[in-house]
Design a protein around this motif. Structure first.
Motif, PDB file in Angstrom:
ATOM      1  N   CYS A 158       0.840  -1.200   0.000  1.00  0.00           N
ATOM      2  CA  CYS A 158       0.000   0.000   0.000  1.00  0.00           C
ATOM      3  C   CYS A 158       0.871   1.244   0.000  1.00  0.00           C
ATOM      4  O   CYS A 158       1.279   1.744   1.057  1.00  0.00           O
ATOM      5  CB  CYS A 158      -0.946  -0.010   1.196  1.00  0.00           C
ATOM      6  N   THR A 159       1.166   1.743  -1.178  1.00  0.00           N
ATOM      7  CA  THR A 159       1.980   2.932  -1.347  1.00  0.00           C
ATOM      8  C   THR A 159       1.133   4.014  -2.013  1.00  0.00           C
ATOM      9  O   THR A 159      -0.023   3.778  -2.389  1.00  0.00           O
ATOM     10  CB  THR A 159       3.213   2.622  -2.206  1.00  0.00           C
ATOM     11  N   VAL A 160       1.714   5.191  -2.134  1.00  0.00           N
ATOM     12  CA  VAL A 160       1.001   6.288  -2.793  1.00  0.00           C
ATOM     13  C   VAL A 160       0.621   5.846  -4.211  1.00  0.00           C
ATOM     14  O   VAL A 160       1.460   5.352  -4.970  1.00  0.00           O
ATOM     15  CB  VAL A 160       1.873   7.550  -2.825  1.00  0.00           C
ATOM     16  N   GLY A 161      -0.651   5.974  -4.549  1.00  0.00           N
ATOM     17  CA  GLY A 161      -1.143   5.580  -5.861  1.00  0.00           C
ATOM     18  C   GLY A 161      -1.804   4.223  -5.903  1.00  0.00           C
ATOM     19  O   GLY A 161      -2.471   3.888  -6.887  1.00  0.00           O
ATOM     20  N   THR A 162      -1.635   3.406  -4.840  1.00  0.00           N
ATOM     21  CA  THR A 162      -2.286   2.096  -4.800  1.00  0.00           C
ATOM     22  C   THR A 162      -3.806   2.265  -4.777  1.00  0.00           C
ATOM     23  O   THR A 162      -4.341   3.073  -4.022  1.00  0.00           O
ATOM     24  CB  THR A 162      -1.850   1.303  -3.560  1.00  0.00           C
ATOM     25  N   ASN A 163      -4.489   1.487  -5.600  1.00  0.00           N
ATOM     26  CA  ASN A 163      -5.944   1.548  -5.650  1.00  0.00           C
ATOM     27  C   ASN A 163      -6.539   0.541  -4.666  1.00  0.00           C
ATOM     28  O   ASN A 163      -6.053  -0.586  -4.559  1.00  0.00           O
ATOM     29  CB  ASN A 163      -6.436   1.243  -7.060  1.00  0.00           C
ATOM     30  N   LEU A 164      -7.582   0.946  -3.957  1.00  0.00           N
ATOM     31  CA  LEU A 164      -8.205   0.054  -2.977  1.00  0.00           C
ATOM     32  C   LEU A 164      -8.747  -1.219  -3.621  1.00  0.00           C
ATOM     33  O   LEU A 164      -8.786  -2.276  -2.981  1.00  0.00           O
ATOM     34  CB  LEU A 164      -9.336   0.778  -2.244  1.00  0.00           C
ATOM     35  N   LEU A 165      -9.153  -1.145  -4.883  1.00  0.00           N
ATOM     36  CA  LEU A 165      -9.632  -2.347  -5.556  1.00  0.00           C
ATOM     37  C   LEU A 165      -8.505  -3.337  -5.808  1.00  0.00           C
ATOM     38  O   LEU A 165      -8.725  -4.555  -5.799  1.00  0.00           O
ATOM     39  CB  LEU A 165     -10.332  -1.975  -6.865  1.00  0.00           C
ATOM     40  N   ASP A 166      -7.274  -2.837  -5.975  1.00  0.00           N
ATOM     41  CA  ASP A 166      -6.129  -3.730  -6.086  1.00  0.00           C
ATOM     42  C   ASP A 166      -5.844  -4.404  -4.742  1.00  0.00           C
ATOM     43  O   ASP A 166      -5.479  -5.585  -4.692  1.00  0.00           O
ATOM     44  CB  ASP A 166      -4.889  -2.966  -6.556  1.00  0.00           C
ATOM     45  N   VAL A 167      -5.999  -3.655  -3.652  1.00  0.00           N
ATOM     46  CA  VAL A 167      -5.811  -4.244  -2.317  1.00  0.00           C
ATOM     47  C   VAL A 167      -6.783  -5.406  -2.127  1.00  0.00           C
ATOM     48  O   VAL A 167      -6.409  -6.487  -1.648  1.00  0.00           O
ATOM     49  CB  VAL A 167      -6.018  -3.180  -1.217  1.00  0.00           C
ATOM     50  N   ASP A 168      -8.024  -5.208  -2.529  1.00  0.00           N
ATOM     51  CA  ASP A 168      -9.033  -6.268  -2.427  1.00  0.00           C
ATOM     52  C   ASP A 168      -8.661  -7.459  -3.315  1.00  0.00           C
ATOM     53  O   ASP A 168      -8.794  -8.617  -2.907  1.00  0.00           O
ATOM     54  CB  ASP A 168     -10.399  -5.712  -2.817  1.00  0.00           C
ATOM     55  N   ARG A 169      -8.165  -7.178  -4.504  1.00  0.00           N
ATOM     56  CA  ARG A 169      -7.770  -8.247  -5.432  1.00  0.00           C
ATOM     57  C   ARG A 169      -6.609  -9.056  -4.863  1.00  0.00           C
ATOM     58  O   ARG A 169      -6.600 -10.291  -4.936  1.00  0.00           O
ATOM     59  CB  ARG A 169      -7.398  -7.645  -6.786  1.00  0.00           C
ATOM     60  N   TRP A 170      -5.623  -8.360  -4.283  1.00  0.00           N
ATOM     61  CA  TRP A 170      -4.484  -9.060  -3.679  1.00  0.00           C
ATOM     62  C   TRP A 170      -4.938  -9.925  -2.503  1.00  0.00           C
ATOM     63  O   TRP A 170      -4.479 -11.048  -2.333  1.00  0.00           O
ATOM     64  CB  TRP A 170      -3.437  -8.055  -3.220  1.00  0.00           C
ATOM     65  N   ALA A 171      -5.840  -9.375  -1.679  1.00  0.00           N
ATOM     66  CA  ALA A 171      -6.346 -10.149  -0.539  1.00  0.00           C
ATOM     67  C   ALA A 171      -7.052 -11.405  -1.018  1.00  0.00           C
ATOM     68  O   ALA A 171      -6.842 -12.506  -0.476  1.00  0.00           O
ATOM     69  CB  ALA A 171      -7.285  -9.295   0.301  1.00  0.00           C
ATOM     70  N   ARG A 172      -7.893 -11.270  -2.021  1.00  0.00           N
ATOM     71  CA  ARG A 172      -8.596 -12.433  -2.576  1.00  0.00           C
ATOM     72  C   ARG A 172      -7.617 -13.507  -3.023  1.00  0.00           C
ATOM     73  O   ARG A 172      -7.788 -14.696  -2.707  1.00  0.00           O
ATOM     74  CB  ARG A 172      -9.462 -12.001  -3.758  1.00  0.00           C
ATOM     75  N   SER A 173      -6.585 -13.102  -3.762  1.00  0.00           N
ATOM     76  CA  SER A 173      -5.618 -14.060  -4.278  1.00  0.00           C
ATOM     77  C   SER A 173      -4.917 -14.807  -3.150  1.00  0.00           C
ATOM     78  O   SER A 173      -4.773 -16.039  -3.185  1.00  0.00           O
ATOM     79  CB  SER A 173      -4.585 -13.335  -5.150  1.00  0.00           C
TER      80      SER A 173
END
Length: 263
Positions: free
Chosen positions: A31-46
């Motif tokens: 989670c760095t500057v520019g990270t999208n919250l939907l990517d965080v959710d995608r990473w968690a799912r994986s």
């Protein structure tokens, strides 16, 4: 329902807790500057699915939400504090982000939350909020043990929050956990010592102090899930799942390895 786990089930809970903690630490590193919250959710799912685990959130549909939740992790930014629904938002330098994750592995759930500041900025107000919730969580864990009344744990948490000058909301707090994510008993973030349920070995509790700078009132976003401070002030939230043992409280949601930064 208050569920008492066997020693074997507690060990399974420890494995679930380690998974939760490792996923959170990996996500924090990404989670760095520019990270999208939907990517965080995608990473968690994986990471959840790769571990053979199940999300406790995707099909979560309690009476207070507009369910089902439909995502794998709660992502709350700045004035959001609980049930943050991931959405199309890119993190900015200085954002206060809370990640709250609960998964089920081999029939036992674990739940944990971390708050941190994104990027290089360190707003003093945000740092103070986070540190206070972490100290309150440590106080609650230290107070917990066999024969202890639940009010003693709540009192320990609330004493730290109140001493720092923060109002305390008691509508949402900690909870029992086991074969399902949310169980009795409810663990308010303030309370009276010597009152309430007597803790027993085999009981799992998710302790989760959270605060808002200048209010104890929450408002719900139009998404039907995300809870924010009514005044728009910043918020923070820290959570561990602990097992009550003969010797005290065992923290189950501690990371076991260095966080991965690969995507």
């Amino acid at each position: 329902m208050i569920e008492i786990l066997s020693p074997a089930e507690v060990e399974r809970a420890a494995a679930t807790g380690a998974l939760v903690a490792d996923i959170l630490q990996t996500l924090r590193s990404r989670c760095t500057v520019g990270t999208n919250l939907l990517d965080v959710d995608r990473w968690a799912r994986s990471m959840i699915l790769d571990a053979g685990a199940q999300s406790c959130y995707v099909d979560y549909a309690p009476s207070f939400g507009r369910g089902p939740f439909g995502h794998y992790i709660c992502t709350a930014v700045n004035d959001a504090v609980l049930h943050g629904l991931p959405h199309d938002y890119a993190l900015a330098d200085g954002d206060l982000l809370t990640l709250d994750l609960a998964v089920l592995l081999r029939g036992v759930a674990a739940d944990s939350a971390i708050s941190f500041v994104v990027g290089s900025a360190r707003p003093p107000e945000s740092v103070a909020l986070i540190e206070t919730t972490e100290r309150a969580l440590a106080a609650g864990i230290a107070a917990a043990g066999p024969g202890v009344r639940l009010g003693d744990v709540s009192y320990a948490i609330g004493s730290v929050l109140a001493a720092a000058g923060y109002p305390v909301n008691t509508e949402f707090g900690g909870h029992g956990i086991g074969s399902t994510m949310h169980q009795d008993p409810h663990v308010p973030n303030t309370g009276r010592p010597g009152r309430g349920y007597t803790l027993r070995p085999g009981l799992l509790l998710a302790l989760e102090p959270w605060v808002m700078v200048d209010t104890d009132e929450l408002v719900t976003d139009d998404d039907g899930w995300t809870l924010r401070s009514a005044t728009g002030c910043r918020t923070a939230h820290s959570e561990h799942t602990v097992a009550i043992t003969e010797d005290g409280a065992r923290v189950l949601t501690l990371p076991t390895r260095a966080a991965s930064v690969s995507s």
